[in-house]
Design a protein around this motif. Structure first.
Motif, short mmCIF file in Angstrom:
data_model
loop_
_atom_site.label_atom_id
_atom_site.label_comp_id
_atom_site.label_asym_id
_atom_site.label_seq_id
_atom_site.Cartn_x
_atom_site.Cartn_y
_atom_site.Cartn_z
N PHE A 102 0.84 -1.20 0.00
CA PHE A 102 0.00 0.00 0.00
C PHE A 102 0.87 1.25 0.00
O PHE A 102 0.66 2.18 -0.80
N MET A 103 1.86 1.28 0.87
CA MET A 103 2.72 2.46 0.99
C MET A 103 3.53 2.69 -0.29
O MET A 103 3.76 3.82 -0.70
N GLU A 104 3.94 1.59 -0.94
CA GLU A 104 4.80 1.71 -2.11
C GLU A 104 4.03 1.95 -3.40
O GLU A 104 4.41 2.82 -4.21
N HIS A 105 2.96 1.21 -3.62
CA HIS A 105 2.30 1.22 -4.92
C HIS A 105 1.13 2.20 -5.03
O HIS A 105 0.66 2.47 -6.14
N PHE A 106 0.66 2.70 -3.91
CA PHE A 106 -0.47 3.64 -3.94
C PHE A 106 -0.14 4.90 -3.14
O PHE A 106 -0.81 5.24 -2.17
N PRO A 107 0.89 5.62 -3.54
CA PRO A 107 1.34 6.79 -2.77
C PRO A 107 0.32 7.93 -2.72
O PRO A 107 0.42 8.79 -1.84
N ASP A 108 -0.62 7.95 -3.65
CA ASP A 108 -1.61 9.03 -3.67
C ASP A 108 -2.87 8.69 -2.88
O ASP A 108 -3.78 9.53 -2.77
N HIS A 109 -2.95 7.49 -2.35
CA HIS A 109 -4.11 7.08 -1.57
C HIS A 109 -3.82 7.26 -0.08
O HIS A 109 -2.76 6.86 0.41
N LYS A 110 -4.78 7.81 0.63
CA LYS A 110 -4.61 8.03 2.06
C LYS A 110 -4.99 6.81 2.88
O LYS A 110 -4.38 6.55 3.92
N TRP A 111 -6.00 6.03 2.43
CA TRP A 111 -6.60 5.00 3.28
C TRP A 111 -6.42 3.59 2.73
O TRP A 111 -6.62 3.36 1.53
N LEU A 112 -6.09 2.68 3.62
CA LEU A 112 -6.12 1.24 3.35
C LEU A 112 -7.26 0.65 4.17
O LEU A 112 -7.35 0.88 5.38
N VAL A 113 -8.15 -0.10 3.51
CA VAL A 113 -9.26 -0.76 4.21
C VAL A 113 -9.04 -2.26 4.16
O VAL A 113 -9.12 -2.88 3.10
N MET A 114 -8.72 -2.85 5.31
CA MET A 114 -8.51 -4.29 5.39
C MET A 114 -9.85 -4.98 5.63
O MET A 114 -10.59 -4.62 6.54
N VAL A 115 -10.15 -5.98 4.80
CA VAL A 115 -11.40 -6.73 4.91
C VAL A 115 -11.06 -8.21 4.94
O VAL A 115 -10.54 -8.76 3.97
N ASP A 116 -11.37 -8.87 6.05
CA ASP A 116 -11.14 -10.31 6.15
C ASP A 116 -12.18 -11.07 5.33
O ASP A 116 -13.29 -10.59 5.11
N ASP A 117 -11.81 -12.27 4.91
CA ASP A 117 -12.70 -13.04 4.05
C ASP A 117 -13.82 -13.75 4.80
O ASP A 117 -14.59 -14.49 4.21
N ASP A 118 -13.89 -13.57 6.10
CA ASP A 118 -15.01 -14.14 6.86
C ASP A 118 -15.85 -13.04 7.52
O ASP A 118 -16.67 -13.31 8.39
N VAL A 119 -15.64 -11.79 7.08
CA VAL A 119 -16.43 -10.66 7.58
C VAL A 119 -17.30 -10.15 6.44
O VAL A 119 -16.81 -9.91 5.33
N VAL A 120 -18.59 -10.00 6.70
CA VAL A 120 -19.56 -9.68 5.66
C VAL A 120 -20.26 -8.36 5.97
O VAL A 120 -20.73 -8.15 7.09
N TYR A 121 -20.31 -7.50 4.96
CA TYR A 121 -21.04 -6.24 5.12
C TYR A 121 -22.51 -6.47 4.79
O TYR A 121 -22.85 -7.00 3.73
N LYS A 122 -23.39 -6.05 5.71
CA LYS A 122 -24.82 -6.30 5.54
C LYS A 122 -25.63 -5.02 5.40
O LYS A 122 -26.86 -5.05 5.37
N GLY A 123 -24.96 -3.88 5.30
CA GLY A 123 -25.68 -2.62 5.22
C GLY A 123 -26.06 -2.26 3.78
O GLY A 123 -25.77 -3.00 2.84
N VAL A 124 -26.67 -1.10 3.62
CA VAL A 124 -27.08 -0.63 2.30
C VAL A 124 -26.35 0.66 1.91
O VAL A 124 -26.41 1.07 0.75
#
Length: 259
Positions: A102-124
């Motif tokens: 993230f730090m090396e390849h996306f220098p213009d991005h401020k945020w990294l969002v880590m999402v585990d593969d067993d966590v599910v978003y249920k909102g809209v």
């Protein structure tokens, strides 16, 4: 510094890598065409900053996860969102590798969002927009969305320091009824981290710590949060983002079952 074209190539390579891993392991295809269409037509794309989505270990890809991310989150993706996938080591090693990429390849991005593969978003609503609003309102560089444990009593992975019977303090589960709260630690299953946080904390960002005396063992999430707090950073738990936690049998533990 990588050009926009180079970063686009990185994203494309990562997406292909993810597709190949999922296809080889689970025999299913990620609907990237639908995802790319969602990116182009995202209604919230001008209402939040772009982020890099990070998947630290693909081992529990389930129909719940595919539905929760691809169909729920994809509609809110920013056209400049990036993707990083790390697999092969344990989660702490993968998270460190992801943070470095993230730090090396996306220098213009401020945020990294880590999402585990067993966590599910249920909102809209757009979960990133919600987390970024909390970060801005509270001047915070780390914001996590709570999700419950997979086993009884299904407590949220949200912690605050409380007095220890033998002196000092220890991290203990806490529960808040909605809203945004400053806490001492959150799980890394759906965690948004600013580039500046990584810079202030310094490596190693993630590691396991085995308990001593009466202290419990720490996973990489507790280790990261402890180092963040030691560096003087705020950590927020935003209960407005609705998450579920899926076990190996794909039984969905909804966030609101937490005690």
């Amino acid at each position: 510094m990588p050009t926009q074209m180079q970063k686009a190539i990185v994203t494309a390579v990562q997406k292909r890598k993810l597709q190949e891993q999922v296809q080889a392991t689970y025999g299913v295809e990620l609907p990237w065409d639908a995802l790319d269409t969602a990116i182009r037509h995202a209604v919230t794309m001008r209402e939040r900053e772009p982020v890099v989505w990070g998947f630290p270990l693909l081992k529990h890809v389930t129909s719940y996860w595919l539905d929760g991310f691809v169909h729920q989150v994809a509609r809110h993706l920013h056209p400049r969102d990036g993707f990083l996938i790390e697999r092969g080591g344990h989660t702490a090693v993968n998270r460190i590798a992801m943070a470095r990429d993230f730090m090396e390849h996306f220098p213009d991005h401020k945020w990294l969002v880590m999402v585990d593969d067993d966590v599910v978003y249920k909102g809209v609503h757009d979960p990133v927009r919600i987390l970024q609003a909390a970060a801005k309102a509270n001047d915070a560089l780390i914001v996590g969305a709570p999700y419950c444990q997979k086993v009884s009593p299904f407590k949220h992975h949200v912690y605050e320091r409380r007095p220890h019977p033998n002196g000092g303090t220890t991290l203990q589960h806490v529960h808040h009824d909605g809203g945004v709260h400053e806490v001492d630690a959150v799980g890394t299953g759906f965690l948004m981290i600013a580039r500046e946080a990584f810079e202030k904390i310094g490596e190693p960002w993630f590691a396991y710590r085995f308990g001593f005396k009466d202290e419990p063992d720490w996973g990489e999430d507790m280790f990261f949060c402890d180092r963040a707090r030691s560096a003087g950073l705020k950590i927020l738990a935003d209960y407005r983002v609705e998450l579920g936690h899926v076990d190996d049998s794909e039984r969905l533990m909804k966030y609101w079952t937490a005690a």
